[in-house]
Design an enzyme around this catalytic site. Structure first.
Site, PDB file in Angstrom:
ATOM      1  CG  ASP A 107       1.359 -71.612  69.986  1.00 19.84           C
ATOM      2  OD1 ASP A 107       1.699 -72.798  70.119  1.00 19.84           O
ATOM      3  OD2 ASP A 107       1.055 -71.095  68.890  1.00 19.84           O
ATOM      4  CD  GLU A 142       0.227 -76.054  65.688  1.00 18.75           C
ATOM      5  OE1 GLU A 142      -0.070 -76.813  64.751  1.00 18.75           O
ATOM      6  OE2 GLU A 142      -0.590 -75.249  66.179  1.00 18.75           O
TER       7      GLU A 142
HETATM    8 ZN   LIG Z   1      -2.862 -77.341  67.948  1.00 19.86          ZN
END
Ligand SMILES: [Zn+2]
Length: 401
Positions: A76, A166
């Protein structure tokens, strides 16, 4: 496949993660890149498992090595800038400004670190989106390493893990540590590839706490407030002024800070939310004590409980966990040095996925990927550094027994 082509392909996937979506991954588009990686692995003859927003691949050593190399990167990208329709472009950098397009210029006057990349090939944006080198450069490095390892042979047991979400702090939520440990024989040397300049090596994070400060005022009509009113808005300011003046904007390096994340107040009631950060547990404890003593001072003055401080611990410096398995640092240091990189141990003023993994029993420092200026349109990636990191990973793998 050439690593640059590989990376450029990943940037065409829109994978922005968003908070509070109630789904895993937070953006279904993140799955598209995980599925793409599953196909790429399959094309290399590697089976993988996609579950709970993670793609796991376990590859048995082709030689007598019995230890495992674990590598992780996230698919992501940050929602701080658009990740839709990324038009990445390769430029050879000879110094000076880089015209990104759309009226935007990447200049060393604004971003001094650009000067470290003179003579290198860079990948830049068109000035309208982020690039997504954070962390697609990490993915490209892992996939390129795998391709080389499979063709040259002599690799240890490998566990590759690609995560999602994340950037919204959920990169290790639902991470299946038991599944990984069950499939990884012997010692596991674990690394995230999610840093910036490759000379920066990270295995220290903040110790972190959060504080909620409730201020109970006493509202009386201002006309008849004499000697009666206790204005929570005044107390909120008083409380804050009693704390040490260490703020994110005036501290750097190893200094910790106390930071207001939000503050709201009326005469009757006020609330301040803080985060407290320090590399040093003792300093963090001191910050907590200073909050309590500010509370006590005000309460003693009014002779009642006007201020209530609630403190919660959030995460701890991963160093203590990493120190239980020092060879994970030693191998990285030696591999960086062996590849001519004058590394620095750079404590991260934040948390990392590796920190969470470390506390799950998988000590996991972080390696750089060659990207800079993450989360915005000025993000760029140094191709030479990205390729160099593949060499570093290859060298680390060679140390495993
Ligand atoms: Zn990162």
């Amino acid at each position: 496949m050439d690593i640059v082509k590989r990376f450029l392909n990943y940037t065409t996937f829109e994978t922005t993660s968003f908070e509070d979506q109630g789904t895993r991954p937070s953006n279904p588009l993140e799955l598209k890149l995980l599925e793409e990686l599953k196909i790429e692995l399959k094309d290399m003859g590697i089976e993988s498992t996609l579950k709970d927003g993670f793609l796991y691949a376990f590859i048995k050593s082709d030689c007598s090595k019995s230890d495992t190399l674990f590598l992780m990167a996230h698919v992501d990208t940050s929602s701080d800038a658009s990740g839709r329709n990324v038009k990445a472009r390769v430029v050879h950098y000879e110094g000076g400004d880089i015209e990104l397009g759309n009226g935007k210029v990447l200049s060393p006057l604004e971003f001094e670190t650009l000067e470290n990349h003179i003579g290198h090939d860079l990948i830049v944006t068109d000035g309208t989106t982020l690039l997504g080198a954070d962390d697609k450069a990490g993915i490209a490095i892992i996939m390129d390493y795998l391709e080389i390892a499979l063709s040259k042979g002599g690799y240890p047991n490998l566990c590759l893990c690609f995560s999602s979400d994340e950037e919204i702090g959920e990169g290790t939520r639902d991470f299946d540590i038991d599944f990984v440990k069950a499939n990884c024989p012997n010692n596991i040397y674990a690394y995230t590839l999610d840093g910036g300049d490759i000379k920066e090596f990270n295995y220290e994070t903040f110790n972190a706490s959060a504080a909620k400060v409730k201020v109970n005022g006493l509202s009386v009509h201002p006309g008849s407030a004499f000697n009666k009113m206790i204005n929570a808005s005044e107390i909120v300011q008083k409380f804050h002024s009693l704390l040490p003046k260490v703020r994110p904007e005036n501290t750097s390096g190893r200094r910790g800070f106390i930071h207001i994340t939000s503050m709201e107040s009326k005469t009757e009631y006020g609330e301040i939310h803080y985060i407290l950060r320090s590399f040093d547990k003792m300093e963090l404890e001191l910050f907590k004590k200073q909050m309590i003593s500010a509370q006590d001072r005000i309460n003693e003055f009014y002779n009642k409980n006007i201020v209530e401080v609630e403190i919660k611990d959030q995460y701890s410096n991963m160093l203590d966990e990493i120190n239980k398995f020092p060879s994970v640092i030693e191998f990285a240091h030696n591999a960086l040095k062996a590849n001519g990189i004058d590394y620095i141990d750079d404590p991260i003023r934040g948390g990392t996925d590796g920190a969470h993994l470390s506390f799950m029993g998988l000590p996991c420092p972080n390696l750089g990927t060659g990207g800079e200026n993450y989360h915005g349109i000025y993000e760029y990636l140094d191709i030479d550094q990205m390729k160099k990191m593949v060499d570093v990973v290859t060298t680390i793998a060679s140390y495993l027994k």
